[in-house]
Design a protein around this motif. Structure first.
Motif, PDB file in Angstrom:
ATOM      1  N   THR A  97      18.778  40.313  56.155  1.00 15.65           N
ATOM      2  CA  THR A  97      17.461  39.918  55.670  1.00 15.65           C
ATOM      3  C   THR A  97      16.357  40.526  56.531  1.00 15.65           C
ATOM      4  N   GLU A  98      15.161  40.522  55.992  1.00 16.27           N
ATOM      5  CA  GLU A  98      14.022  41.095  56.711  1.00 16.27           C
ATOM      6  C   GLU A  98      13.849  40.415  58.063  1.00 16.27           C
ATOM      7  N   ARG A  99      13.711  41.228  59.079  1.00 12.41           N
ATOM      8  CA  ARG A  99      13.615  40.719  60.447  1.00 12.41           C
ATOM      9  C   ARG A  99      12.287  40.017  60.677  1.00 12.41           C
ATOM     10  N   ASP A 100      12.369  38.886  61.379  1.00 13.89           N
ATOM     11  CA  ASP A 100      11.187  38.112  61.760  1.00 13.89           C
ATOM     12  C   ASP A 100      10.812  38.494  63.199  1.00 13.89           C
ATOM     13  N   ASP A 101      10.112  37.625  63.893  1.00  8.69           N
ATOM     14  CA  ASP A 101       9.674  37.884  65.270  1.00  8.69           C
ATOM     15  C   ASP A 101      10.886  37.922  66.196  1.00  8.69           C
ATOM     16  N   ILE A 102      11.089  39.041  66.893  1.00  6.25           N
ATOM     17  CA  ILE A 102      12.301  39.245  67.700  1.00  6.25           C
ATOM     18  C   ILE A 102      12.213  38.646  69.098  1.00  6.25           C
ATOM     19  N   ARG A 103      11.071  38.150  69.498  1.00  8.47           N
ATOM     20  CA  ARG A 103      10.870  37.801  70.904  1.00  8.47           C
ATOM     21  C   ARG A 103      11.560  36.500  71.315  1.00  8.47           C
ATOM     22  N   ASP A 104      11.859  36.412  72.609  1.00 10.44           N
ATOM     23  CA  ASP A 104      12.255  35.148  73.216  1.00 10.44           C
ATOM     24  C   ASP A 104      10.989  34.346  73.502  1.00 10.44           C
ATOM     25  N   CYS A 105      11.183  33.055  73.785  1.00 11.45           N
ATOM     26  CA  CYS A 105      10.030  32.182  73.974  1.00 11.45           C
ATOM     27  C   CYS A 105      10.179  31.353  75.244  1.00 11.45           C
ATOM     28  N   PHE A 106       9.147  31.330  76.039  1.00  9.50           N
ATOM     29  CA  PHE A 106       9.052  30.491  77.239  1.00  9.50           C
ATOM     30  C   PHE A 106       8.553  29.124  76.820  1.00  9.50           C
ATOM     31  N   LEU A 107       9.234  28.061  77.294  1.00 14.12           N
ATOM     32  CA  LEU A 107       8.865  26.683  76.947  1.00 14.12           C
ATOM     33  C   LEU A 107       8.863  25.824  78.207  1.00 14.12           C
ATOM     34  N   SER A 108       7.791  25.061  78.402  1.00 11.57           N
ATOM     35  CA  SER A 108       7.704  24.209  79.592  1.00 11.57           C
ATOM     36  C   SER A 108       6.730  23.063  79.358  1.00 11.57           C
ATOM     37  N   HIS A 109       6.969  21.963  80.056  1.00 11.28           N
ATOM     38  CA  HIS A 109       6.034  20.839  80.032  1.00 11.28           C
ATOM     39  C   HIS A 109       5.073  20.891  81.211  1.00 11.28           C
ATOM     40  N   LYS A 110       5.297  21.837  82.124  1.00 14.84           N
ATOM     41  CA  LYS A 110       4.497  21.860  83.351  1.00 14.84           C
ATOM     42  C   LYS A 110       3.824  23.194  83.649  1.00 14.84           C
ATOM     43  N   TYR A 111       4.384  24.282  83.169  1.00 14.64           N
ATOM     44  CA  TYR A 111       3.913  25.606  83.567  1.00 14.64           C
ATOM     45  C   TYR A 111       3.609  26.459  82.340  1.00 14.64           C
ATOM     46  N   ARG A 112       2.564  27.287  82.460  1.00 16.31           N
ATOM     47  CA  ARG A 112       2.052  28.011  81.293  1.00 16.31           C
ATOM     48  C   ARG A 112       2.929  29.179  80.865  1.00 16.31           C
ATOM     49  N   ASN A 113       3.549  29.855  81.832  1.00 19.35           N
ATOM     50  CA  ASN A 113       4.340  31.043  81.493  1.00 19.35           C
ATOM     51  C   ASN A 113       5.257  31.382  82.666  1.00 19.35           C
ATOM     52  N   LEU A 114       6.008  32.452  82.530  1.00 17.57           N
ATOM     53  CA  LEU A 114       6.941  32.850  83.591  1.00 17.57           C
ATOM     54  C   LEU A 114       6.235  33.080  84.916  1.00 17.57           C
ATOM     55  N   ASP A 115       5.077  33.716  84.861  1.00 13.39           N
ATOM     56  CA  ASP A 115       4.353  34.023  86.095  1.00 13.39           C
ATOM     57  C   ASP A 115       3.871  32.770  86.804  1.00 13.39           C
ATOM     58  N   ASP A 116       3.689  31.706  86.040  1.00  9.38           N
ATOM     59  CA  ASP A 116       3.166  30.453  86.597  1.00  9.38           C
ATOM     60  C   ASP A 116       4.241  29.610  87.281  1.00  9.38           C
ATOM     61  N   LEU A 117       5.519  29.950  87.068  1.00  7.60           N
ATOM     62  CA  LEU A 117       6.599  29.170  87.670  1.00  7.60           C
ATOM     63  C   LEU A 117       6.585  29.319  89.193  1.00  7.60           C
ATOM     64  N   PRO A 118       6.729  28.216  89.929  1.00 10.24           N
ATOM     65  CA  PRO A 118       6.775  28.305  91.392  1.00 10.24           C
ATOM     66  C   PRO A 118       8.121  28.850  91.860  1.00 10.24           C
ATOM     67  N   GLU A 119       8.173  29.253  93.104  1.00 12.05           N
ATOM     68  CA  GLU A 119       9.420  29.740  93.686  1.00 12.05           C
ATOM     69  C   GLU A 119      10.504  28.660  93.592  1.00 12.05           C
ATOM     70  N   GLY A 120      11.698  29.060  93.175  1.00 18.99           N
ATOM     71  CA  GLY A 120      12.806  28.122  93.074  1.00 18.99           C
ATOM     72  C   GLY A 120      12.811  27.261  91.834  1.00 18.99           C
ATOM     73  N   ALA A 121      11.930  27.547  90.876  1.00 18.52           N
ATOM     74  CA  ALA A 121      11.891  26.759  89.641  1.00 18.52           C
ATOM     75  C   ALA A 121      13.214  26.887  88.888  1.00 18.52           C
ATOM     76  N   VAL A 122      13.592  25.812  88.185  1.00 16.11           N
ATOM     77  CA  VAL A 122      14.854  25.783  87.432  1.00 16.11           C
ATOM     78  C   VAL A 122      14.578  26.146  85.976  1.00 16.11           C
ATOM     79  N   VAL A 123      15.255  27.198  85.520  1.00 13.56           N
ATOM     80  CA  VAL A 123      15.078  27.674  84.143  1.00 13.56           C
ATOM     81  C   VAL A 123      16.403  27.544  83.408  1.00 13.56           C
TER      82      VAL A 123
END
Length: 318
Positions: A97-123
């Motif tokens: 079928t026609e391809r939709d959005d291929i991207r992965d998605c960052f999800l968090s209740h505390k941090y805005r994006n990957l760059d915002d994660l503090p050192e040692g954050a659990v993903v």
């Protein structure tokens, strides 16, 4: 054909996909009755181990294929990324079928994006491909296994078991769940290359000419070309259930761009390849990229990756 039976897993996302295919087929064949045969796959039952340890993504298709071969369904709807590159005799992949959005998605209740994660954050992620790319970008992150259906994963995030999790953007969008997480952001596919087949549905059928004609009405030529390139790449590398492989083909009007990455799960060693071909020559792109990477040591690297991944446990091939 008077009645078509569609085999599907029973998860919320799988049912969305099956309902979507049913609605598209009913537009094309309004007089045909369409029913579901809902199957619980082994991959949906074993939730206490990383998927790579219990047989890989084929666990989401194996039981469905057995039902089809025994006459219990004519057609199956899969997330294409879950479909192994080799299918059982008597079955074939008839449409993409026609391809939709291929991207992965960052999800968090505390941090805005990957760059915002503090050192040692659990993903949280169960994907070795995501783990490899996350550790390459942020070696300081702690990667923790994440299993369960989408709602279970989101609950674990909300409970604070993870600082962030990574899921496919398209699944969250299709289920209308993006707004349930305070911080959600697609990850650019230049930053995190998706897996083979992400955001397309694979329509697997019994080897029957009448069913094939029905299924082929769902096929999107550009998405099918991208899928062939990506699946050829994976097949050429003969990747096992315990190796991180990222590959994506972008089909333009005149040219197809292929990008691929393989490496160690900890991100310490990675091979990358990028190649473009004119669209009329692009069917061979996956093989050509794989051959270049093999010359550069990809198979040896993947052997080491398999030895490293979950080294305290063995890979169960079911």
């Amino acid at each position: 054909m008077e009645k078509l039976i569609i085999a599907t897993r029973g998860s919320q996302l799988a049912m969305w996909q099956a309902e979507y295919v049913k609605s598209e087929l009913q537009k094309r064949f309004p007089d045909m009755a369409i029913e579901f045969n809902v199957i619980t796959a082994t991959g949906d039952k074993i939730l206490d181990k990383p998927l790579a340890l219990i047989g890989g993504k084929g666990l989401f298709t194996k039981e469905i294929e057995e039902v089809m071969l025994s006459g219990g369904a004519h057609l199956a709807v899969h997330s294409l990324k879950d479909v192994p590159t080799e299918l059982p005799e008597g079955l074939k992949l008839a449409a993409i079928t026609e391809r939709d959005d291929i991207r992965d998605c960052f999800l968090s209740h505390k941090y805005r994006n990957l760059d915002d994660l503090p050192e040692g954050a659990v993903v949280g992620t169960t994907s070795l491909r995501r783990q490899m790319q996350l550790k390459s970008l942020r070696p300081d992150l702690v990667i923790k296994n994440l299993r369960g259906n989408v709602n279970t994963r989101l609950r674990k995030l909300a409970e604070g078991q993870y600082d962030a999790i990574i899921l496919a953007y398209v699944g969250m969008k299709r289920l209308g769940l993006l707004e349930s997480v305070p911080y959600h952001e697609p990850i650019d596919d230049d930053v995190m290359i998706p897996p083979s087949g992400q955001a397309s549905l694979g329509i697997e059928i019994i080897d029957d000419p009448e069913v094939a004609k029905i299924a082929e009405t769902l096929n999107d030529p550009d998405s099918a070309l991208a899928a062939k390139i990506e699946r050829d790449f994976v097949a050429r590398l003969e990747g096992s259930c315990q190796v991180p492989i990222a590959v994506n083909a972008k089909v333009g009007e005149r040219e197809v761009l292929g990008r691929a990455m393989v490496g160690l799960p900890d991100g310490s060693e990675i091979l990358r390849e990028e190649m473009a071909l004119p669209k009329e020559e692009a069917e061979s792109l996956g093989i050509k990229m794989a051959d270049v990477m093999i010359e550069n040591g990809a198979k040896e690297l993947l052997e080491r990756a398999e030895a490293m991944a979950f080294k305290e446990e063995r890979c169960e091939r079911l």
